[in-house]
Design an enzyme around this catalytic site. Structure first.
Site, PDB file in Angstrom:
ATOM      1  N   ASN A 161      -0.449  -3.521   4.310  1.00 46.65           N
ATOM      2  CA  ASN A 161       0.583  -4.383   3.724  1.00 46.65           C
ATOM      3  C   ASN A 161       0.276  -5.852   3.992  1.00 46.65           C
ATOM      4  O   ASN A 161       0.527  -6.719   3.164  1.00 46.65           O
ATOM      5  CB  ASN A 161       1.956  -4.031   4.298  1.00 46.65           C
ATOM      6  N   ASP A 192       1.517 -11.098   4.046  1.00 44.67           N
ATOM      7  CA  ASP A 192       1.337  -9.972   3.120  1.00 44.67           C
ATOM      8  C   ASP A 192       0.191 -10.226   2.153  1.00 44.67           C
ATOM      9  O   ASP A 192       0.090 -11.319   1.579  1.00 44.67           O
ATOM     10  CB  ASP A 192       2.618  -9.746   2.301  1.00 44.67           C
ATOM     11  N   ASP A 224       0.607   2.334   7.069  1.00 43.48           N
ATOM     12  CA  ASP A 224       1.672   1.581   7.732  1.00 43.48           C
ATOM     13  C   ASP A 224       2.516   0.836   6.699  1.00 43.48           C
ATOM     14  O   ASP A 224       1.988   0.293   5.727  1.00 43.48           O
ATOM     15  CB  ASP A 224       1.009   0.582   8.697  1.00 43.48           C
ATOM     16  N   GLU A 271       4.118   5.855   6.195  1.00 42.99           N
ATOM     17  CA  GLU A 271       5.340   5.433   6.876  1.00 42.99           C
ATOM     18  C   GLU A 271       6.238   4.776   5.834  1.00 42.99           C
ATOM     19  O   GLU A 271       5.951   3.670   5.388  1.00 42.99           O
ATOM     20  CB  GLU A 271       5.041   4.433   7.995  1.00 42.99           C
TER      21      GLU A 271
END
Ligand code: CA
Length: 539
Positions: free
Chosen positions: A137, A196, A227, A268
Site C-alpha cells: 500500500n 501511499d 498488508d 489483511e
C-alpha cells in the site's frame, strides 16, 4: 457455492431424495492446498537469534524449524505446523518492517537472500509452506522512489499521490492523511513516514508485478500476505474497499497465477465480514476473519456460545466454504492470554475452536505457550520464550526487546513440553489431530443447535469416510445440565466411536437410523472449559 451445513438443510436432505443425491458431490471440491495447512505467524526479529546481536534472524529461525515441524510424520514431538507467515522481511527503517525501502532484498538484521533461500529450502523439506508479508500500500518515506518523487523527479513524481494544495480531509480513524512534502502535499494513509503508492500509475503496478514475480519465481515463496489490502486505491475521499482496489487485486492475482498457478494470496482486510467477503474469491484467496477472532476471544472469556456461533454462521453464509483465514489474535492485537486474564483453560478453549473449525487457521508465535503482551505494539512482539536459561534461550546477547519475566514461571516451551496438561500440549495435540483427520481440515460442518446449554458448542465435521463430533464447554465451571440432540447427521448408525480427545470414560451416543441422537451426555458432568473430540467411522 456454499456447502450445506445447517441443521435445516441436513434434515431436508433426508426428506428429499434429489437433494440427498446432490450431497454425494465430493466434499472437498472447493478445497485448495492451503485448506490442509495450519499456519504459524512469525516475527523474525523475535523468534531466534543465531549470532548474539540480540536480533532474531534466518539462521536462528532455521535452527528452530524442528520445533514447528521436523518433517517426520512418525514423530510426535513437534508442533505439527505446515505453513509459515513471516512478518515483513525486507529492508526497512522500522523494527517491525511495515515500511519497505527495498522490495528486492532481505533486511540485513535478519541475514542475506542466501540465508532466506536456505530457510525456504529447509521449510519445504519439512513440508512447511512459506508466505511472506507484502507491504504494497505504501513504502517507507526514505525509499529511493519516494525521495526521487519528493524531489520532483520526472519519472517518480507520479509514483505517489501528490496535491499542490492540502485537500485537508482525514483518514478513517480521524488521522491526518495529507502530509507536507516540499511545497506540496502527499497522501499517506497511515502516517507521514508511509507514503501511499499511486496504483493508478501503470508503471507502479508493473513494478509491483515484477516484485511479486521475483519472490515467487526467483526466490521460491509460496504466496503473500497482503498488508492493508483494503486501502490500495482511494477513489477521491473513499479510502477503503473501493472497486478500484478490488479490481487491482484481481488483476494482480491473475498475473501471479501465471507465474505460479497455486500461489496463495491472503489479505489483511480489517473490516466486517460483509466488506471482506466482497473480495473472496474474485480478488484474493483468503482474508483474515477479524469478526470471528473477536468473538473467539469474547466467547472464551465469557463462557457463552452465542457470539461465537453468530460469527461462525456469518462466515459460513458469506464465503465459499473454508475460504477464510481464522485466528485468535495477531501482531496488532493484545495477546489472547491477556484478554482471558491469564486463564489457561480459557486460552485452551479458544485454541480448540480455532483448530476444529473450518477455514485456514493461523497461530501467532508464542500463542501456543500463552505468551503475554498488551499495547504498545512492541510488547506484543517480544522474544519467543524457549526455556528458563538466559534471555529465554532467544539470544546469548542483549535482546532487542526484553524477554517477558513470566518465562521464569512456566511460560516457556521447555517447561510446557514436560507438562501434559499445558497449553503447548493442548495446541500440539489438536494440530496433530487436524493434520491426521481430513474431516477436521476440509470436511463439511453440521452445527448442532440443540445442546441443552448456552455454554456448549457442538458440531460435526464430516467427509465420506469419517464424522468427527466436537463438543466444547465454554463455561468457566463444570456443567451437568446439558444434552446434545440432533435429528439426523452424517454419522452412520453402525459407526464405532473413538475418543480422539477427552476423558477415556466417555460413553457413546445411541445413534438412530438417520444418524441422529437425543440428549446425549458424553460425561454426566462436562468439566469447565473442556474439549471433547469423538470420531465415528465404520470399520
Ligand atoms: Ca541476529
Amino acid at each position: 457455492m456454499h456447502k450445506k451445513y445447517s441443521i435445516i438443510v441436513l434434515c431436508a436432505l433426508f426428506i428429499s431424495t434429489f437433494t440427498a443425491l446432490a450431497q454425494n458431490t465430493p466434499t472437498d471440491s472447493h478445497m485448495r492446498w492451503w485448506n490442509d495447512r495450519v499456519f504459524y505467524e512469525i516475527f523474525v526479529r523475535s523468534f531466534q537469534d543465531s549470532d548474539g546481536d540480540g536480533i532474531g534472524d534466518f539462521q536462528g529461525l532455521i535452527s528452530r524449524l524442528d520445533y514447528l515441524n521436523d518433517g517426520n510424520p512418525d514423530t510426535k514431538n513437534d508442533l505439527g505446523i505446515t505453513g509459515i507467515w513471516l512478518m515483513p522481511i525486507m529492508p526497512s527503517p522500522t523494527y517491525h518492517g511495515y515500511d519497505v525501502t527495498d522490495y528486492y532484498d532481505i533486511n540485513p538484521d535478519y541475514g542475506t537472500l542466501a540465508d532466506f533461500r536456505q530457510f525456504i529450502e529447509e521449510a519445504h523439506k519439512r513440508g512447511i509452506a512459506v508466505i511472506i508479508d507484502m507491504v504494497i500500500n505504501h513504502t517507507a518515506d526514505d525509499h529511493p522512489w519516494f525521495q526521487a518523487s519528493k524531489a520532483g523527479d520526472e519519472k517518480y513524481r507520479s509514483w505517489y499521490v501528490w496535491s499542490d494544495t492540502n485537500p485537508g480531509y482525514q483518514g478513517p480513524d480521524g488521522q491526518t492523511v495529507w502530509h507536507r512534502g516540499g511545497d506540496a502535499f502527499y497522501y499517506g494513509l497511515f502516517e507521514s513516514g508511509m507514503p501511499d503508492l499511486n496504483y493508478e500509475n501503470e508503471e507502479v503496478t508493473a513494478e509491483m508485478y515484477e516484485i511479486g514475480r521475483f519472490w515467487l519465481e526467483d526466490v521460491g515463496v509460496d504466496g503473500f500476505r497482503l498488508d492493508a489490502a483494503k486501502f490500495l486505491i482511494a477513489e477521491d475521499r473513499a479510502q477503503a474497499n473501493t472497486r478500484s482496489t478490488r479490481q487491482w487485486l484481481t488483476a494482480y492475482r491473475d498475473y501471479l497465477r501465471n507465474i505460479k498457478p497455486d500461489v496463495l494470496i491472503v489479505a489483511e482486510i480489517w473490516d466486517s465480514v460483509y466488506q471482506v467477503s466482497q473480495y473472496i474469491p474474485e480478488s484474493v484467496d483468503l482474508a483474515f476473519e477479524f469478526d470471528l477472532a473477536r468473538s473467539l476471544v469474547r466467547g472464551a472469556n465469557l463462557g457463552v456460545r452465542s457470539g461465537t456461533l453468530e460469527a461462525l454462521n456469518l462466515m459460513l453464509n458469506n464465503y465459499p466454504y473454508g475460504q477464510y483465514a481464522t485466528f485468535i489474535t495477531n501482531h496488532d492485537q493484545p495477546r489472547v492470554m491477556n484478554e482471558v486474564q491469564n486463564n489457561i483453560d480459557a486460552a485452551k478453549i479458544a485454541g480448540s475452536i480455532l483448530l476444529t473449525f473450518p477455514g485456514v487457521p493461523f497461530i501467532y508465535y508464542g500463542e501456543e505457550i500463552g505468551m503475554t503482551g498488551t499495547k504498545p505494539d512492541p510488547n506484543i512482539r517480544t522474544p519467543m520464550q524457549w526455556e528458563t536459561a538466559t534471555n529465554g534461550g532467544f539470544t546469548t546477547g542483549t535482546p532487542w526487546r526484553a524477554v517477558n519475566a513470566d518465562v521464569l514461571t512456566g511460560v516457556n516451551v521447555a517447561a510446557q513440553r514436560m507438562d501434559l496438561s499445558s497449553l503447548f500440549n493442548h495446541y500440539k495435540s489438536l494440530i496433530h489431530l487436524r493434520n491426521n483427520h481430513q474431516a477436521l481440515r476440509t470436511g463439511d460442518i453440521t452445527l448442532i443447535d440443540n445442546t441443552g446449554s448456552n455454554n456448549v458448542i457442538a458440531f460435526i465435521r464430516h467427509t465420506d469416510t469419517e464424522a468427527i463430533l466436537v463438543i466444547l464447554n465454554l463455561r468457566p465451571r463444570d456443567l451437568n445440565a446439558y444434552g446434545i440432540t440432533i435429528e439426523a447427521s452424517a454419522i452412520s448408525p453402525s459407526a464405532q466411536m473413538t475418543v480422539l480427545y477427552g476423558d477415556s470414560t466417555i460413553t457413546a451416543p445411541i445413534i438412530n437410523e438417520n444418524g441422529g441422537f437425543e440428549n446425549y451426555m458424553p460425561l454426566s458432568v462436562l468439566p469447565a472449559r473442556s474439549t471433547i473430540i469423538l470420531k465415528f467411522a465404520s470399520e
